[in-house]
Design a protein around this motif. Structure first.
Motif, PDB file in Angstrom:
ATOM      1  N   GLY A 160       7.781  -0.052 -16.127  1.00 34.48           N
ATOM      2  CA  GLY A 160       9.125  -0.006 -15.569  1.00 34.48           C
ATOM      3  C   GLY A 160       9.164   0.608 -14.184  1.00 34.48           C
ATOM      4  O   GLY A 160       9.862   0.113 -13.294  1.00 34.48           O
ATOM      5  N   GLY A 161       8.389   1.683 -13.990  1.00 32.48           N
ATOM      6  CA  GLY A 161       8.355   2.331 -12.686  1.00 32.48           C
ATOM      7  C   GLY A 161       7.758   1.442 -11.611  1.00 32.48           C
ATOM      8  O   GLY A 161       8.233   1.404 -10.475  1.00 32.48           O
ATOM      9  N   MET A 162       6.698   0.702 -11.968  1.00 37.85           N
ATOM     10  CA  MET A 162       6.077  -0.202 -11.016  1.00 37.85           C
ATOM     11  C   MET A 162       6.999  -1.383 -10.693  1.00 37.85           C
ATOM     12  O   MET A 162       7.052  -1.854  -9.551  1.00 37.85           O
ATOM     13  CB  MET A 162       4.734  -0.703 -11.557  1.00 37.85           C
ATOM     14  N   LYS A 163       7.738  -1.860 -11.671  1.00 37.03           N
ATOM     15  CA  LYS A 163       8.714  -2.932 -11.410  1.00 37.03           C
ATOM     16  C   LYS A 163       9.763  -2.446 -10.417  1.00 37.03           C
ATOM     17  O   LYS A 163      10.195  -3.194  -9.542  1.00 37.03           O
ATOM     18  CB  LYS A 163       9.369  -3.368 -12.716  1.00 37.03           C
ATOM     19  N   ARG A 164      10.179  -1.184 -10.565  1.00 38.33           N
ATOM     20  CA  ARG A 164      11.148  -0.620  -9.630  1.00 38.33           C
ATOM     21  C   ARG A 164      10.562  -0.596  -8.224  1.00 38.33           C
ATOM     22  O   ARG A 164      11.251  -0.883  -7.239  1.00 38.33           O
ATOM     23  CB  ARG A 164      11.516   0.794 -10.080  1.00 38.33           C
ATOM     24  N   ARG A 165       9.281  -0.293  -8.109  1.00 37.40           N
ATOM     25  CA  ARG A 165       8.634  -0.292  -6.797  1.00 37.40           C
ATOM     26  C   ARG A 165       8.578  -1.702  -6.204  1.00 37.40           C
ATOM     27  O   ARG A 165       8.701  -1.875  -4.983  1.00 37.40           O
ATOM     28  CB  ARG A 165       7.221   0.289  -6.905  1.00 37.40           C
ATOM     29  N   ARG A 204       0.835  -1.207   0.000  1.00 32.84           N
ATOM     30  CA  ARG A 204       0.000   0.000   0.000  1.00 32.84           C
ATOM     31  C   ARG A 204       0.870   1.257   0.000  1.00 32.84           C
ATOM     32  O   ARG A 204       0.592   2.215  -0.726  1.00 32.84           O
ATOM     33  CB  ARG A 204      -0.934  -0.002   1.211  1.00 32.84           C
ATOM     34  N   ASP A 205       1.925   1.263   0.816  1.00 37.74           N
ATOM     35  CA  ASP A 205       2.819   2.427   0.865  1.00 37.74           C
ATOM     36  C   ASP A 205       3.453   2.700  -0.485  1.00 37.74           C
ATOM     37  O   ASP A 205       3.747   3.853  -0.823  1.00 37.74           O
ATOM     38  CB  ASP A 205       3.918   2.197   1.910  1.00 37.74           C
ATOM     39  N   LEU A 206       3.675   1.643  -1.257  1.00 40.73           N
ATOM     40  CA  LEU A 206       4.321   1.769  -2.561  1.00 40.73           C
ATOM     41  C   LEU A 206       3.316   1.845  -3.717  1.00 40.73           C
ATOM     42  O   LEU A 206       3.706   1.750  -4.884  1.00 40.73           O
ATOM     43  CB  LEU A 206       5.266   0.590  -2.790  1.00 40.73           C
ATOM     44  N   SER A 207       2.042   2.011  -3.378  1.00 40.06           N
ATOM     45  CA  SER A 207       0.976   2.079  -4.390  1.00 40.06           C
ATOM     46  C   SER A 207       0.948   0.840  -5.272  1.00 40.06           C
ATOM     47  O   SER A 207       0.699   0.917  -6.479  1.00 40.06           O
ATOM     48  CB  SER A 207       1.129   3.342  -5.253  1.00 40.06           C
ATOM     49  N   LEU A 208       1.202  -0.327  -4.648  1.00 37.08           N
ATOM     50  CA  LEU A 208       1.222  -1.592  -5.377  1.00 37.08           C
ATOM     51  C   LEU A 208       0.090  -2.532  -4.969  1.00 37.08           C
ATOM     52  O   LEU A 208      -0.034  -3.618  -5.547  1.00 37.08           O
ATOM     53  CB  LEU A 208       2.562  -2.311  -5.132  1.00 37.08           C
ATOM     54  N   ALA A 215      16.718   5.251 -12.146  1.00 35.81           N
ATOM     55  CA  ALA A 215      17.279   5.089 -13.492  1.00 35.81           C
ATOM     56  C   ALA A 215      16.192   4.609 -14.447  1.00 35.81           C
ATOM     57  O   ALA A 215      15.494   3.636 -14.181  1.00 35.81           O
ATOM     58  CB  ALA A 215      18.425   4.086 -13.466  1.00 35.81           C
ATOM     59  N   GLY A 216      16.026   5.331 -15.559  1.00 36.14           N
ATOM     60  CA  GLY A 216      15.036   4.939 -16.550  1.00 36.14           C
ATOM     61  C   GLY A 216      13.599   5.250 -16.176  1.00 36.14           C
ATOM     62  O   GLY A 216      12.664   4.813 -16.860  1.00 36.14           O
ATOM     63  N   VAL A 217      13.405   6.013 -15.110  1.00 43.41           N
ATOM     64  CA  VAL A 217      12.058   6.359 -14.651  1.00 43.41           C
ATOM     65  C   VAL A 217      11.742   7.786 -15.097  1.00 43.41           C
ATOM     66  O   VAL A 217      12.600   8.671 -15.032  1.00 43.41           O
ATOM     67  CB  VAL A 217      11.973   6.238 -13.115  1.00 43.41           C
ATOM     68  N   ARG A 253       9.712   9.860 -10.898  1.00 47.54           N
ATOM     69  CA  ARG A 253      10.929  10.098 -10.119  1.00 47.54           C
ATOM     70  C   ARG A 253      10.608  10.934  -8.887  1.00 47.54           C
ATOM     71  O   ARG A 253      11.091  10.659  -7.786  1.00 47.54           O
ATOM     72  CB  ARG A 253      11.965  10.808 -10.989  1.00 47.54           C
ATOM     73  N   ARG A 254       9.756  11.930  -9.046  1.00 46.50           N
ATOM     74  CA  ARG A 254       9.386  12.765  -7.906  1.00 46.50           C
ATOM     75  C   ARG A 254       8.581  11.955  -6.889  1.00 46.50           C
ATOM     76  O   ARG A 254       8.712  12.153  -5.678  1.00 46.50           O
ATOM     77  CB  ARG A 254       8.597  13.989  -8.375  1.00 46.50           C
ATOM     78  N   ASP A 255       7.748  11.048  -7.366  1.00 52.29           N
ATOM     79  CA  ASP A 255       7.018  10.158  -6.454  1.00 52.29           C
ATOM     80  C   ASP A 255       7.992   9.293  -5.656  1.00 52.29           C
ATOM     81  O   ASP A 255       7.804   9.040  -4.467  1.00 52.29           O
ATOM     82  CB  ASP A 255       6.058   9.248  -7.232  1.00 52.29           C
ATOM     83  N   MET A 256       9.053   8.838  -6.333  1.00 51.59           N
ATOM     84  CA  MET A 256      10.050   8.005  -5.668  1.00 51.59           C
ATOM     85  C   MET A 256      10.792   8.805  -4.600  1.00 51.59           C
ATOM     86  O   MET A 256      11.108   8.287  -3.526  1.00 51.59           O
ATOM     87  CB  MET A 256      11.039   7.454  -6.694  1.00 51.59           C
TER      88      MET A 256
END
Length: 315
Positions: free
Chosen positions: A137-142, A120-124, A163-165, A170-173
């Motif tokens: 790609g961004g969700m895989k990073r999460r 939940r914290d990672l919006s997954l 990287a690659g996001v 990136r700002r969400d990360m």
């Protein structure tokens, strides 16, 4: 504040003879965000891999929360989490299953409530039943971050986390990293995006050629090494900088309508008053003045390209 990570005299020389790391000494305090900056091949990933037990050091020692990473490897593995540059996970697994599996690898008992909180914290959470290969790609990073957090580490390494996001993600990360720190984790990140370090880090380390050339509080570093640029907007364009102004090492920009002067904001005398007086004496009128402080990127580039002797002198 206690050091959760202590690195002493760590070196790495490969069988080929390549010296990847010189003698590295570093302390990271519990609860801080520490940014490790350096160009490609500087030794960032090698250092992280040694601390995380993936690569063996040629010499020196590392302690995590007081535990030697070689002698007390079980304890240190349970304290450390790593999000590597590469997306290394089973693409055919469901998101929730791969996170549960990672938790079990560290001997942690099943805790569905904790796994749910991470997702939940990672919006997954809405993607929990999706296969990893179906994600962006961004969700895989999460997912990689969720796996690294699954065993509740106190020290989290993020190796090029964005990287690659794209910029928005990136700002969400960045917001997520701050949240992880607020939840008690110590964060060490490597990044090519200098603005990440400038925006988030408490302290900054600069590594180049396998040598850690500087470790400093970010604010102190920028105050100590930063420069300011005075931009003078002229009333009339100049074809060239007059010889009478050579003492200020000015550059002519904006089709001859702007003079730029870089000065040390910490110096007793910046030379600005004398410069403006000289412009008046030469009959060179100006319409506007403004200054810009050096960014962390400016300082980083200056440090990496500055000769070693000058770095040691603080020049």
């Amino acid at each position: 504040m206690a050091a959760i990570l202590s690195v002493r005299g760590i070196t790495k020389r490969y069988a080929s003879g390549h010296q990847a790391l010189g003698s590295i000494d570093l302390d990271v305090q519990e609860g801080e965000i520490f940014a490790l900056l350096g160009p490609n091949g500087a030794g960032k990933t090698t250092l992280i891999s040694i601390i995380c037990g993936i690569v063996n050091a040629s010499g020196g020692s590392v302690a995590v929360a007081g535990h030697d990473i070689v002698r007390d490897y079980r304890q240190t593995r349970s304290i450390v989490g790593l999000v590597p540059q590469e997306l290394t996970t089973d693409m055919f697994e469901r998101v929730i299953d791969t996170v549960r599996f990672s938790r079990g690898l560290f001997g942690k008992s099943r805790d569905d409530a904790y796994v749910e909180k991470i997702l939940r914290d990672l919006s997954l959470w809405d993607k929990r039943d999706a296969k990893v290969q179906e994600l962006s790609g961004g969700m895989k990073r999460r997912v990689m971050i969720a796996k690294a957090l699954s065993h509740e580490p106190r020290l989290l390494f993020l190796d090029e986390p964005t990287a690659g996001v794209d910029v928005e993600l990136r700002r969400d990360m960045w917001a997520l990293v701050r949240q992880l720190r607020d939840n008690g984790a110590t964060i060490i990140l490597t990044t090519h995006y200098i603005e990440e370090a400038e925006d988030m880090a408490d302290r900054v380390g600069v590594i180049t050629g396998g040598e850690l050339i500087l470790v400093e509080d970010k604010t102190t570093l920028m105050a100590k090494l930063g420069r300011k640029t005075l931009r003078i907007t002229l009333a009339e364009p100049l074809g060239a900088v007059p010889a009478e102004l050579s003492d200020w090492a000015l550059s002519l920009e904006g089709d001859g309508l702007e003079l730029e002067y870089v000065f040390d904001s910490q110096a007793e005398r910046t030379g600005i008053s004398a410069l403006l007086g000289k412009l008046g004496a030469l009959g060179i009128g100006y319409k506007d003045l403004n200054t810009r402080e050096s960014s962390l990127e400016d300082i980083f580039v200056d440090l990496v390209h500055r000769p070693a002797a000058k770095r040691e002198q603080g020049a």
